[in-house]
Motif scaffolding. Structure first.
Motif, PDB file in Angstrom:
ATOM      1  N   ILE A 169      39.715  41.291  46.219  1.00 20.59           N
ATOM      2  CA  ILE A 169      40.037  41.166  44.310  1.00 20.59           C
ATOM      3  C   ILE A 169      41.259  42.348  43.977  1.00 20.59           C
ATOM      4  N   TYR A 170      41.768  41.966  42.235  1.00 17.94           N
ATOM      5  CA  TYR A 170      42.337  43.128  41.865  1.00 17.94           C
ATOM      6  C   TYR A 170      42.116  43.257  40.385  1.00 17.94           C
ATOM      7  N   ARG A 171      42.608  43.861  39.585  1.00 21.87           N
ATOM      8  CA  ARG A 171      42.179  44.007  38.424  1.00 21.87           C
ATOM      9  C   ARG A 171      43.786  44.735  38.051  1.00 21.87           C
ATOM     10  N   MET A 172      44.132  44.106  37.321  1.00 21.30           N
ATOM     11  CA  MET A 172      44.808  44.236  35.894  1.00 21.30           C
ATOM     12  C   MET A 172      44.610  44.358  35.053  1.00 21.30           C
ATOM     13  N   ASP A 173      45.715  45.322  34.455  1.00 21.59           N
ATOM     14  CA  ASP A 173      45.510  46.281  33.017  1.00 21.59           C
ATOM     15  C   ASP A 173      45.873  44.877  32.289  1.00 21.59           C
ATOM     16  N   LEU A 174      45.762  44.658  31.347  1.00 24.92           N
ATOM     17  CA  LEU A 174      45.640  43.364  30.147  1.00 24.92           C
ATOM     18  C   LEU A 174      46.835  43.846  29.755  1.00 24.92           C
ATOM     19  N   ALA A 175      47.580  44.928  28.795  1.00 22.18           N
ATOM     20  CA  ALA A 175      48.361  45.697  28.407  1.00 22.18           C
ATOM     21  C   ALA A 175      49.872  46.047  28.482  1.00 22.18           C
ATOM     22  N   THR A 176      49.562  46.337  29.534  1.00 22.81           N
ATOM     23  CA  THR A 176      50.563  46.684  30.166  1.00 22.81           C
ATOM     24  C   THR A 176      50.966  45.419  32.056  1.00 22.81           C
ATOM     25  N   GLY A 177      49.937  45.057  32.220  1.00 22.17           N
ATOM     26  CA  GLY A 177      49.964  44.342  33.619  1.00 22.17           C
ATOM     27  C   GLY A 177      50.133  45.185  34.711  1.00 22.17           C
ATOM     28  N   ASP A 178      49.935  45.961  34.484  1.00 24.71           N
ATOM     29  CA  ASP A 178      50.106  46.855  35.838  1.00 24.71           C
ATOM     30  C   ASP A 178      48.689  46.108  36.559  1.00 24.71           C
ATOM     31  N   TYR A 179      48.998  46.506  38.028  1.00 21.97           N
ATOM     32  CA  TYR A 179      46.987  45.776  38.705  1.00 21.97           C
ATOM     33  C   TYR A 179      47.534  46.301  39.829  1.00 21.97           C
ATOM     34  N   GLU A 180      46.008  46.348  41.020  1.00 20.04           N
ATOM     35  CA  GLU A 180      46.130  47.279  42.087  1.00 20.04           C
ATOM     36  C   GLU A 180      45.044  46.256  42.710  1.00 20.04           C
ATOM     37  N   LEU A 181      45.362  45.728  44.060  1.00 23.21           N
ATOM     38  CA  LEU A 181      43.889  45.816  45.428  1.00 23.21           C
ATOM     39  C   LEU A 181      42.443  46.509  45.088  1.00 23.21           C
ATOM     40  N   ILE A 182      41.625  46.168  44.499  1.00 19.72           N
ATOM     41  CA  ILE A 182      40.511  47.651  44.644  1.00 19.72           C
ATOM     42  C   ILE A 182      39.856  47.382  45.287  1.00 19.72           C
ATOM     43  N   VAL A 183      38.767  45.781  45.822  1.00 23.98           N
ATOM     44  CA  VAL A 183      38.185  45.767  47.224  1.00 23.98           C
ATOM     45  C   VAL A 183      38.897  44.555  48.127  1.00 23.98           C
ATOM     46  N   THR A 184      38.963  44.577  49.115  1.00 27.72           N
ATOM     47  CA  THR A 184      39.918  43.991  50.155  1.00 27.72           C
ATOM     48  C   THR A 184      39.052  42.919  51.003  1.00 27.72           C
ATOM     49  N   VAL A 185      39.337  41.815  51.326  1.00 22.40           N
ATOM     50  CA  VAL A 185      37.846  41.085  52.485  1.00 22.40           C
ATOM     51  C   VAL A 185      37.702  41.626  53.880  1.00 22.40           C
ATOM     52  N   ALA A 186      38.042  42.496  54.243  1.00 19.14           N
ATOM     53  CA  ALA A 186      38.219  42.927  55.746  1.00 19.14           C
ATOM     54  C   ALA A 186      36.666  44.061  54.993  1.00 19.14           C
ATOM     55  N   GLN A 187      37.699  44.752  53.842  1.00 14.97           N
ATOM     56  CA  GLN A 187      36.009  45.964  53.940  1.00 14.97           C
ATOM     57  C   GLN A 187      34.838  45.707  53.316  1.00 14.97           C
ATOM     58  N   ILE A 188      34.506  44.273  52.768  1.00 13.42           N
ATOM     59  CA  ILE A 188      33.681  43.215  52.333  1.00 13.42           C
ATOM     60  C   ILE A 188      32.700  43.319  53.625  1.00 13.42           C
ATOM     61  N   ALA A 189      33.321  42.176  54.989  1.00 16.22           N
ATOM     62  CA  ALA A 189      32.845  41.617  55.951  1.00 16.22           C
ATOM     63  C   ALA A 189      32.426  42.862  56.764  1.00 16.22           C
ATOM     64  N   ALA A 190      33.467  43.891  56.863  1.00 18.19           N
ATOM     65  CA  ALA A 190      33.089  45.078  57.626  1.00 18.19           C
ATOM     66  C   ALA A 190      31.793  45.488  57.076  1.00 18.19           C
ATOM     67  N   LEU A 191      31.004  45.393  55.795  1.00 20.81           N
ATOM     68  CA  LEU A 191      29.599  46.118  55.318  1.00 20.81           C
ATOM     69  C   LEU A 191      29.204  45.576  56.446  1.00 20.81           C
ATOM     70  N   GLU A 192      27.909  45.549  57.017  1.00 20.57           N
ATOM     71  CA  GLU A 192      26.683  45.707  57.150  1.00 20.57           C
ATOM     72  C   GLU A 192      26.602  44.326  58.083  1.00 20.57           C
ATOM     73  N   PRO A 193      28.400  43.492  59.171  1.00 20.18           N
ATOM     74  CA  PRO A 193      27.813  42.044  59.694  1.00 20.18           C
ATOM     75  C   PRO A 193      26.919  41.484  59.855  1.00 20.18           C
ATOM     76  N   THR A 194      26.816  40.267  59.711  1.00 20.43           N
ATOM     77  CA  THR A 194      25.791  39.523  60.052  1.00 20.43           C
ATOM     78  C   THR A 194      26.083  38.881  61.601  1.00 20.43           C
ATOM     79  N   SER A 195      25.129  37.940  61.809  1.00 24.42           N
ATOM     80  CA  SER A 195      25.129  37.113  63.494  1.00 24.42           C
ATOM     81  C   SER A 195      26.289  35.986  63.403  1.00 24.42           C
ATOM     82  N   ASN A 196      26.180  35.487  62.746  1.00 25.19           N
ATOM     83  CA  ASN A 196      26.985  33.703  61.841  1.00 25.19           C
ATOM     84  C   ASN A 196      28.020  34.537  61.106  1.00 25.19           C
ATOM     85  N   MET A 197      29.109  35.418  61.376  1.00 25.36           N
ATOM     86  CA  MET A 197      30.211  35.421  60.463  1.00 25.36           C
ATOM     87  C   MET A 197      30.695  35.128  61.583  1.00 25.36           C
TER      88      MET A 197
END
Length: 411
Positions: A169-197
Motif C-alpha cells: 500500500i502506497y500513500r501519495m500527496d495529491l498536491a506534490t505527487g510525492d509518494y511512499e510505500l507505507i505497508v508491505t505485503v510481506a509485513q502483513i503476511a508475517a503478522l500472526e500467520p495462519t496455517s492455511n497461508m
C-alpha cells in the motif's frame, strides 16, 4: 425481465453506448447535485482488453441528459471503473481518475472548467475526504489475483513473489505527487500467520479512509489454488457454475486491518477468515459484512483498535451487499446479488433507528453476464440523501439509474 421499484426510478444515461460509474464507496454527484460522473464504453459482454478505452464524462441533470465526454482511460474494469470521483477542495469542478501512461498506471487530476490536466505518478484507490492525499496499491497484481478489480495492460513486476517486501500500500500527496510505500505485503503476511497461508499468494484490496481521515481500512487476502485440499471444491464449483470466476478455481481468506495514513499503528480489526464490503460510520466505527467465529456471517459494527463488535440488522440483513450510510447516518443502503429464478438484485434501505427494512426495488441481472463482467448495482447516495444512483443491465444494456427516496427517508 420483471424488474420493479416502489419509488420513482429513471434512467440517467441512454444508448448508444454503455454507461456506468463503478464502485459503491464513491459519490458520482457533484456538490451541487446537478452533475453525475460516468464512464462510457462500446461493449459490455467481455472483460476489457489492454487496448480498450473507456470515455470519461458526466450528465447534466438539468440539461438534455446526454453524456458529455471530457477524457478517456485505458485503466478501468467493470467493478470499480477507474476510481473516478470529484476531488474535494478547489473550485469543486475538479475530478480525478486513473489512466495508463506507457508502462505505468497513473492518476489524472482534471479541471472541467479550464481543461487543465495534471498527472500524478501513481494511480489512486481511496482519496481522503479533504482531498489532500490518497492511498493506493498495485493494480497489476490485483488484476492477476482478482480479475475485474485490477487493470489489464501492465505486467506485475512482483508476479513471481508470494508475499513481496517491495510492494503493498502506497500513500501519495495529491498536491506534490510525492509518494511512499507505507505497508508491505510481506509485513502483513508475517503478522500472526495462519496455517492455511502455506504457499498462498498475498495481496491487498478495498482501501477506505475513516470519516476524519485519521485512519484507513484495508483487506489482506491470500489465495489457495488447490481447493480440493481445503474440502471446498464441490461447493465452490456449484457456486461458480456459469463462469463466476473465469480463471482457475481459487479460494481466498481475508483479514481486515486499519492503520494511520503513514502506515503506522497497524491494527488487525477482524482476524476471522472473511470480510467483504464495508463503510465507516464515524472516525472509530466501521460496518462490514464479515464472519465472527461462533456467530457466523452478519453485518457487524466494529470499533477500531478494540474487540468491540455488535450485530446490525439481525434477521433482516441476511446477505452480503454493498453497504453505505446515509449522509445523516439514519439509514443503511445496501443491495443483494442475484436471487431466485427471476435473477433479481434488490436495493435495500434499513432504518437504523426503527430497525425497519424497506426493499426499494429489484432489478434483473442477465444470467449469462456474470463473474468478471457482471454488473453489480453498487447503490450510491446523493449528497443530500434523497436519491440513490446505481448501475444496472436490467434493460439489456449497462446504464446508470436514479431512484427518488426522499419520501422514504423523511418518514
Amino acid at each position: 425481465m420483471s424488474s420493479w421499484c416502489i419509488a420513482e426510478c429513471r434512467a440517467l444515461t441512454h444508448q448508444p453506448g454503455h454507461h456506468y460509474f463503478g464502485y459503491y464507496d464513491k459519490c458520482p454527484y457533484d456538490e451541487s447535485g446537478r452533475y453525475v460522473l460516468a464512464l462510457e464504453t462500446d461493449f459490455m459482454e467481455r472483460p476489457p482488453s489492454a487496448d480498450d478505452v473507456a470515455r470519461i464524462g458526466f450528465i447534466d441533470l438539468q440539461g438534455d441528459g446526454e453524456f458529455q465526454p471530457v477524457g478517456e482511460t485505458r485503466a478501468f474494469n467493470w467493478q470499480q471503473g477507474t476510481h473516478l470521483q470529484w476531488l474535494p477542495g478547489g473550485n469543486g469542478r475538479r475530478i480525478i481518475y486513473n489512466v495508463r501512461e506507457g508502462d505505468r498506471y497513473a492518476a489524472c487530476i482534471h479541471d472541467l472548467d479550464s481543461g487543465d490536466r495534471r498527472l500524478l505518478p501513481l494511480p489512486i484507490y481511496a482519496v481522503s475526504h479533504d482531498g489532500t492525499q490518497a492511498v493506493t496499491l498495485n493494480f497489476s497484481r490485483l488484476h492477476d489475483c482478482r480479475p475485474g478489480y485490477g487493470y489489464n495492460g501492465i505486467p506485475d513486476p512482483f508476479a513471481s513473489e508470494l508475499r513481496p517486501a517491495g510492494d503493498g500500500i502506497y500513500r501519495m500527496d495529491l498536491a506534490t505527487g510525492d509518494y511512499e510505500l507505507i505497508v508491505t505485503v510481506a509485513q502483513i503476511a508475517a503478522l500472526e500467520p495462519t496455517s492455511n497461508m502455506g504457499q498462498a499468494k498475498h495481496r491487498f484490496n478495498h482501501l477506505q479512509f475513516s470519516t476524519d481521515d485519521s485512519r484507513f481500512v484495508f483487506l489482506h487476502r491470500w489465495q489457495h489454488r488447490d481447493m480440493s485440499a481445503l474440502g471446498l471444491a464441490r461447493g465452490v464449483k456449484r457456486l461458480l457454475k456459469g463462469g463466476a470466476i473465469s480463471a482457475a478455481l481459487r479460494a481466498q481468506s481475508t483479514r481486515m486491518f486499519t492503520a494511520r495514513p503513514d502506515g503506522s499503528d497497524v491494527y488487525m480489526l477482524n482476524p476471522d477468515d472473511m470480510t467483504s464490503h464495508f463503510d465507516w460510520l464515524d472516525d472509530r466505527r466501521l460496518l462490514a459484512w464479515a464472519r465472527q467465529r461462533g456467530v457466523g456471517n452478519r453485518y457487524f459494527l466494529f470499533t477500531d483498535q478494540s474487540r468491540e463488535v455488535e450485530v446490525v440488522g439481525e434477521g433482516l440483513l441476511d446477505c452480503d451487499g454493498h453497504c453505505t450510510y446515509s449522509p445523516d447516518r439514519r439509514f443503511l443502503l445496501t443491495d443483494t446479488y442475484p436471487r431466485g429464478a427471476r435473477h433479481l438484485r434488490t436495493i435495500i434501505l434499513y432504518n437504523l433507528q426503527t430497525g425497519e427494512r424497506v426493499d426499494v426495488g429489484g432489478f434483473y441481472s442477465p444470467p449469462g453476464l456474470q463473474g468478471e463482467i457482471r454488473c453489480d448495482l453498487h447503490p450510491r447516495w446523493s449528497r443530500d440523501g434523497t436519491k440513490i444512483c446505481f448501475d444496472s443491465m436490467h434493460e439489456g444494456h449497462r446504464q446508470l439509474y436514479e431512484i427518488e427516496v426522499g419520501d422514504i427517508v423523511s418518514g
